[in-house]
Design a protein around this motif. Structure first.
Motif, PDB file in Angstrom:
ATOM      1  N   ASN A 233       6.780   7.330   3.316  1.00  0.00           N
ATOM      2  CA  ASN A 233       6.597   8.320   2.235  1.00  0.00           C
ATOM      3  C   ASN A 233       6.648   9.762   2.721  1.00  0.00           C
ATOM      4  O   ASN A 233       6.225  10.685   2.003  1.00  0.00           O
ATOM      5  CB  ASN A 233       5.276   8.085   1.484  1.00  0.00           C
ATOM      6  N   MET A 234       7.171   9.983   3.908  1.00  0.00           N
ATOM      7  CA  MET A 234       7.209  11.340   4.446  1.00  0.00           C
ATOM      8  C   MET A 234       8.309  12.185   3.811  1.00  0.00           C
ATOM      9  O   MET A 234       8.376  13.399   4.035  1.00  0.00           O
ATOM     10  CB  MET A 234       7.354  11.285   5.968  1.00  0.00           C
ATOM     11  N   ASP A 235       9.126  11.567   2.989  1.00  0.00           N
ATOM     12  CA  ASP A 235      10.146  12.310   2.238  1.00  0.00           C
ATOM     13  C   ASP A 235       9.538  13.128   1.105  1.00  0.00           C
ATOM     14  O   ASP A 235      10.206  13.995   0.532  1.00  0.00           O
ATOM     15  CB  ASP A 235      11.176  11.343   1.652  1.00  0.00           C
TER      16      ASP A 235
ATOM     17  N   SER B 268       2.373  11.283  -5.327  1.00  0.00           N
ATOM     18  CA  SER B 268       3.344  11.974  -6.180  1.00  0.00           C
ATOM     19  C   SER B 268       2.663  12.617  -7.378  1.00  0.00           C
ATOM     20  O   SER B 268       2.998  13.754  -7.765  1.00  0.00           O
ATOM     21  CB  SER B 268       4.424  10.995  -6.652  1.00  0.00           C
ATOM     22  N   GLN B 269       1.693  11.928  -7.959  1.00  0.00           N
ATOM     23  CA  GLN B 269       0.977  12.487  -9.102  1.00  0.00           C
ATOM     24  C   GLN B 269       0.120  13.679  -8.686  1.00  0.00           C
ATOM     25  O   GLN B 269       0.053  14.693  -9.388  1.00  0.00           O
ATOM     26  CB  GLN B 269       0.108  11.418  -9.763  1.00  0.00           C
TER      27      GLN B 269
ATOM     28  N   ALA C 126       5.094  16.874   6.033  1.00  0.00           N
ATOM     29  CA  ALA C 126       4.366  15.614   5.877  1.00  0.00           C
ATOM     30  C   ALA C 126       4.084  15.040   7.254  1.00  0.00           C
ATOM     31  O   ALA C 126       4.939  15.089   8.144  1.00  0.00           O
ATOM     32  CB  ALA C 126       5.165  14.619   5.041  1.00  0.00           C
ATOM     33  N   MET C 127       2.893  14.495   7.413  1.00  0.00           N
ATOM     34  CA  MET C 127       2.475  13.959   8.708  1.00  0.00           C
ATOM     35  C   MET C 127       1.791  12.616   8.522  1.00  0.00           C
ATOM     36  O   MET C 127       1.024  12.424   7.571  1.00  0.00           O
ATOM     37  CB  MET C 127       1.504  14.934   9.388  1.00  0.00           C
ATOM     38  N   LEU C 128       2.055  11.694   9.442  1.00  0.00           N
ATOM     39  CA  LEU C 128       1.268  10.480   9.563  1.00  0.00           C
ATOM     40  C   LEU C 128       0.564  10.549  10.910  1.00  0.00           C
ATOM     41  O   LEU C 128       1.218  10.670  11.949  1.00  0.00           O
ATOM     42  CB  LEU C 128       2.132   9.225   9.469  1.00  0.00           C
ATOM     43  N   ALA C 129      -0.755  10.507  10.897  1.00  0.00           N
ATOM     44  CA  ALA C 129      -1.552  10.636  12.114  1.00  0.00           C
ATOM     45  C   ALA C 129      -2.407   9.400  12.312  1.00  0.00           C
ATOM     46  O   ALA C 129      -3.102   8.955  11.393  1.00  0.00           O
ATOM     47  CB  ALA C 129      -2.437  11.877  12.045  1.00  0.00           C
TER      48      ALA C 129
ATOM     49  N   SER D  94       0.818  -1.225   0.000  1.00  0.00           N
ATOM     50  CA  SER D  94       0.000   0.000   0.000  1.00  0.00           C
ATOM     51  C   SER D  94       0.847   1.268   0.000  1.00  0.00           C
ATOM     52  O   SER D  94       0.449   2.277  -0.594  1.00  0.00           O
ATOM     53  CB  SER D  94      -0.956   0.003   1.189  1.00  0.00           C
ATOM     54  N   TYR D  95       2.019   1.259   0.643  1.00  0.00           N
ATOM     55  CA  TYR D  95       2.856   2.458   0.633  1.00  0.00           C
ATOM     56  C   TYR D  95       3.436   2.726  -0.744  1.00  0.00           C
ATOM     57  O   TYR D  95       3.646   3.886  -1.123  1.00  0.00           O
ATOM     58  CB  TYR D  95       3.953   2.368   1.695  1.00  0.00           C
ATOM     59  N   ASP D  96       3.687   1.676  -1.510  1.00  0.00           N
ATOM     60  CA  ASP D  96       4.127   1.880  -2.893  1.00  0.00           C
ATOM     61  C   ASP D  96       3.002   2.502  -3.719  1.00  0.00           C
ATOM     62  O   ASP D  96       3.238   3.426  -4.513  1.00  0.00           O
ATOM     63  CB  ASP D  96       4.550   0.549  -3.513  1.00  0.00           C
TER      64      ASP D  96
END
Length: 258
Positions: A219-221, A125-126, A226-229, A116-118
């Motif tokens: 994917n926070m790069d 990105s798109q 960028a945040m993961l909550a 899923s992260y891929d």
């Protein structure tokens, strides 16, 4: 909203780590990255003069649901939470939001959280390419906890799911850098999480769990801000989850608006 940042600016790295972070593998975060003055001194305010969307909300694990979620009901998943967060940020705070409702863990038609992260990396990105005015990305999840754990507190008399933010350090458990997880935006990611965490602690107390330090990247790069909550967990009710969104939006607005 109250602001307690100033009381943390002089903290040394070890104290800041102890007060604000949950690090299962503490070696994977370096002391120079825990510079409170640097992290709390960064200006994260949005440039509202450029037009376009300012915040992207998306869901790497879009199928995540809750204790009493109705099967097949999107409103009872993290995607429903994203809809509500987007609505509040836009209507209450004037922050234009792009909400990506793709369930990236169901791209093949069956649940697959390994890839899923891929998938979300490609999709996000798109979106960023098509909407260059976006300055903030938020990957909205719920946590997975033991069945006897209930992440709930009281906010304004309402049972409210607790929130945990996450920083991925792109290192192994011993603190060695992992090349394929490189992230030049790591410290900016940390600043966003810490400032939001402290805004939450100042105004909603234990609604905010300590920031989780992970070895991975998530994917926070893709964006400095960028945040993961993680909003609650699978043991929370839908009501508890939704009760957390208005306070979460308020703390985000505290950080992102001048």
């Amino acid at each position: 909203m109250a602001d307690i940042k100033s009381s943390y600016i002089g903290m040394d790295a070890d104290t800041l780590l102890s007060y604000c972070y949950n690090a299962t593998y503490p070696k994977c975060v370096k002391k120079d990255e825990l510079d409170a003055e640097n992290l709390l001194g960064k200006d994260l305010s949005l440039d509202m003069d450029t037009g376009g969307y300012k915040v992207l909300i998306y869901h790497t694990h879009g199928s995540e649901a809750f204790a009493d979620s109705r099967p097949g009901e999107v409103d009872d998943t993290v995607i429903g939470l994203g809809n509500r967060l987007a609505e509040i940020l836009t209507d209450t705070y004037g922050i234009p939001v792009y909400h990506d409702t793709t369930a990236y863990d169901m791209m093949t038609g069956v649940l697959d959280r390994n890839a899923s992260y891929d998938y979300s990396r490609e999709g996000v990105s798109q979106i960023l390419k098509d909407n260059p005015e976006i300055e903030v990305i938020i990957d909205l999840h719920r946590d997975g906890v033991p069945d006897d754990t209930h992440l709930v507190t009281d906010v304004d008399g309402k049972p409210t799911a607790q929130i945990m933010l996450l920083n991925g350090m792109c290192r192994d458990e011993e603190g060695n850098d992992v090349d394929y997880w490189s992230n030049d935006n790591k410290v900016d990611n940390m600043a966003f999480a810490l400032q939001t965490y402290l805004a939450g602690r100042a105004n909603y107390g234990d609604m905010m769990r300590k920031i989780y330090i992970s070895t991975s990247r998530y994917n926070m790069d893709l964006m400095p801000h960028a945040m993961l909550a993680e909003i609650g967990a699978q043991t929370n009710t839908v009501e508890e989850e939704y009760n957390a969104i208005e306070p979460f939006a308020a703390m985000l607005a505290k950080v992102l608006l001048k």
